[in-house]
Design a protein around this motif. Structure first.
Motif, PDB file in Angstrom:
ATOM      1  N   UNK A  92     -53.230  58.063 -58.576  1.00  0.00           N
ATOM      2  CA  UNK A  92     -52.707  57.581 -57.300  1.00  0.00           C
ATOM      3  C   UNK A  92     -52.854  56.073 -57.231  1.00  0.00           C
ATOM      4  N   UNK A  93     -52.113  55.490 -56.299  1.00  0.00           N
ATOM      5  CA  UNK A  93     -52.262  54.071 -55.976  1.00  0.00           C
ATOM      6  C   UNK A  93     -52.189  53.951 -54.471  1.00  0.00           C
ATOM      7  N   UNK A  94     -52.683  52.857 -53.953  1.00  0.00           N
ATOM      8  CA  UNK A  94     -52.702  52.692 -52.499  1.00  0.00           C
ATOM      9  C   UNK A  94     -52.663  51.219 -52.142  1.00  0.00           C
ATOM     10  N   UNK A  95     -52.324  50.967 -50.877  1.00  0.00           N
ATOM     11  CA  UNK A  95     -52.266  49.593 -50.405  1.00  0.00           C
ATOM     12  C   UNK A  95     -52.009  49.533 -48.924  1.00  0.00           C
ATOM     13  N   UNK A  96     -51.858  48.312 -48.419  1.00  0.00           N
ATOM     14  CA  UNK A  96     -51.584  48.092 -47.003  1.00  0.00           C
ATOM     15  C   UNK A  96     -50.158  47.614 -46.754  1.00  0.00           C
ATOM     16  N   UNK A  97     -49.583  46.927 -47.716  1.00  0.00           N
ATOM     17  CA  UNK A  97     -48.207  46.448 -47.587  1.00  0.00           C
ATOM     18  C   UNK A  97     -47.331  47.125 -48.631  1.00  0.00           C
ATOM     19  N   UNK A  98     -46.143  47.525 -48.210  1.00  0.00           N
ATOM     20  CA  UNK A  98     -45.224  48.201 -49.116  1.00  0.00           C
ATOM     21  C   UNK A  98     -44.720  47.229 -50.178  1.00  0.00           C
ATOM     22  N   UNK A  99     -44.756  47.679 -51.431  1.00  0.00           N
ATOM     23  CA  UNK A  99     -44.249  46.874 -52.529  1.00  0.00           C
ATOM     24  C   UNK A  99     -42.870  47.345 -52.955  1.00  0.00           C
ATOM     25  N   UNK A 100     -42.293  46.717 -53.964  1.00  0.00           N
ATOM     26  CA  UNK A 100     -40.943  47.085 -54.424  1.00  0.00           C
ATOM     27  C   UNK A 100     -40.821  48.552 -54.825  1.00  0.00           C
ATOM     28  N   UNK A 101     -41.842  49.106 -55.486  1.00  0.00           N
ATOM     29  CA  UNK A 101     -41.767  50.502 -55.926  1.00  0.00           C
ATOM     30  C   UNK A 101     -41.730  51.456 -54.735  1.00  0.00           C
ATOM     31  N   UNK A 102     -42.528  51.169 -53.715  1.00  0.00           N
ATOM     32  CA  UNK A 102     -42.543  52.037 -52.532  1.00  0.00           C
ATOM     33  C   UNK A 102     -41.231  51.912 -51.738  1.00  0.00           C
ATOM     34  N   UNK A 103     -40.736  50.692 -51.607  1.00  0.00           N
ATOM     35  CA  UNK A 103     -39.477  50.496 -50.879  1.00  0.00           C
ATOM     36  C   UNK A 103     -38.308  51.145 -51.620  1.00  0.00           C
ATOM     37  N   UNK A 104     -38.351  51.146 -52.935  1.00  0.00           N
ATOM     38  CA  UNK A 104     -37.293  51.795 -53.713  1.00  0.00           C
ATOM     39  C   UNK A 104     -37.314  53.304 -53.492  1.00  0.00           C
ATOM     40  N   UNK A 105     -38.512  53.896 -53.482  1.00  0.00           N
ATOM     41  CA  UNK A 105     -38.627  55.337 -53.237  1.00  0.00           C
ATOM     42  C   UNK A 105     -38.076  55.687 -51.859  1.00  0.00           C
TER      43      UNK A 105
END
Length: 314
Positions: A167-180
């Motif tokens: 898994x990975x996690x964060x507070x701000x959406x990155x390019x991979x999350x926005x693409x999904x």
């Protein structure tokens, strides 16, 4: 006070009035009961997937996907209880659900059979007893099949699957999350009320119906539904929300936690809302991306015939 006034809490009543759909909500509210509908008990027993809303110790709402084997959901004979056999569920170690159920009894379950578009809500209070989650049903009702895309989902021996620890996690959406998110046609939405409990809903649309409005904010159209406004009613009183985007083809799932702002009677020249003029914006504060089990097999069958058209974005 009328029966419908006691059925719906103050936020739901406010949302129904804002949308001018109070009368429709009253009619549809006739299907809501304090036990599972008897005719739905066989449906409950045969399900392989449940979508869950739960709350973490800070009161943040999360949406989760529980992939199990037929029989992992066992309703009681009187339809007032639901036993969830967690030993038959493919666990995602990073999912907050497993800790949440130890701290807060409020839970909202959505049973959704994607292949047939049948779905049922079961909300209640859950208590962990070993590997079983015992849910005392407080509200249950069937809901309409609109905006559900038909898919076949198969996961053999879910309870034997190795727990996903990648898994990975964060507070701000990155390019991979926005693409999904930009490629998604389905997500699941969790909300909660202080005394009425947690609720989990389905949202479907054309691919790309969830759009990035900038600064990490997601802008989402609200289509015509059952007019009861369970999610919006909760958000008027508690803006905390959880969104989960499954990527069945790549076996990934993205869980988001954050807050919601609703927008009523908006100009919609492109017809993105299908005529409701309602949008809502979601500001994430946390995200978790996990791998779904490697043995998961899915097959896309068809899009919902109820979808509004989505204009091309240049």
């Amino acid at each position: 006070m009328t029966t419908s006034d006691t059925l719906f809490h103050e936020g739901e009543l406010m949302a129904q009035r804002n949308a001018g759909e109070r009368d429709i909500a009253v009619r549809n509210g006739a299907t809501v009961g304090r036990t599972i509908i008897r005719g739905a008990l066989p449906f409950v027993r045969q399900q392989k997937t449940a979508y869950a809303a739960s709350l973490d110790p800070n009161g943040q709402v999360w949406a989760s996907i529980l992939l199990g084997e037929p029989g992992f959901l066992a309703p009681s004979d009187d339809a007032a209880m639901l036993s969830v056999d967690l030993g038959q569920v493919a666990k995602l170690n990073a999912d907050p659900f497993w800790e949440n159920i130890r701290h807060d009894a409020r839970i909202g379950l959505l049973l959704l059979e994607l292949q047939s578009r049948r779905r049922l809500k079961i909300n209640g209070e859950a208590h962990l007893e070993g590997e079983r989650l015992e849910v005392q049903v407080t509200k249950s009702f069937p809901i309409c099949p609109r905006y559900i895309h038909r898919r076949e989902i198969v996961l053999a021996d879910a309870g034997e699957a190795t727990p996903s620890s990648t898994s990975s996690r964060g507070n701000e959406l990155g390019p991979a999350q926005l693409e999904l998110i930009a490629d998604a046609d389905t997500f699941f939405l969790a909300s909660a009320h202080a005394t009425r409990g947690a609720d989990c809903s389905h949202r479907g649309g054309p691919r790309g119906f969830v759009r990035h409005a900038g600064d990490g904010v997601l802008r989402i159209p609200d289509y015509n539904g059952n007019s009861m406004f369970n999610s919006f009613g909760n958000f008027l009183l508690n803006p905390q929300a959880g969104l989960t985007f499954p990527d069945y083809e790549r076996r990934r799932v993205l869980q988001l936690a954050g807050t919601v702002e609703m927008m009523w009677n908006q100009a919609d020249p492109q017809g993105l809302t299908g005529g409701t003029g309602r949008f809502w914006e979601f500001k994430p504060s946390h995200w978790i991306e996990s791998e779904l089990p490697a043995t998961l097999q899915t097959k896309f069958i068809e899009f919902s015939p109820f979808l509004p058209s989505l204009p091309e974005v240049n």
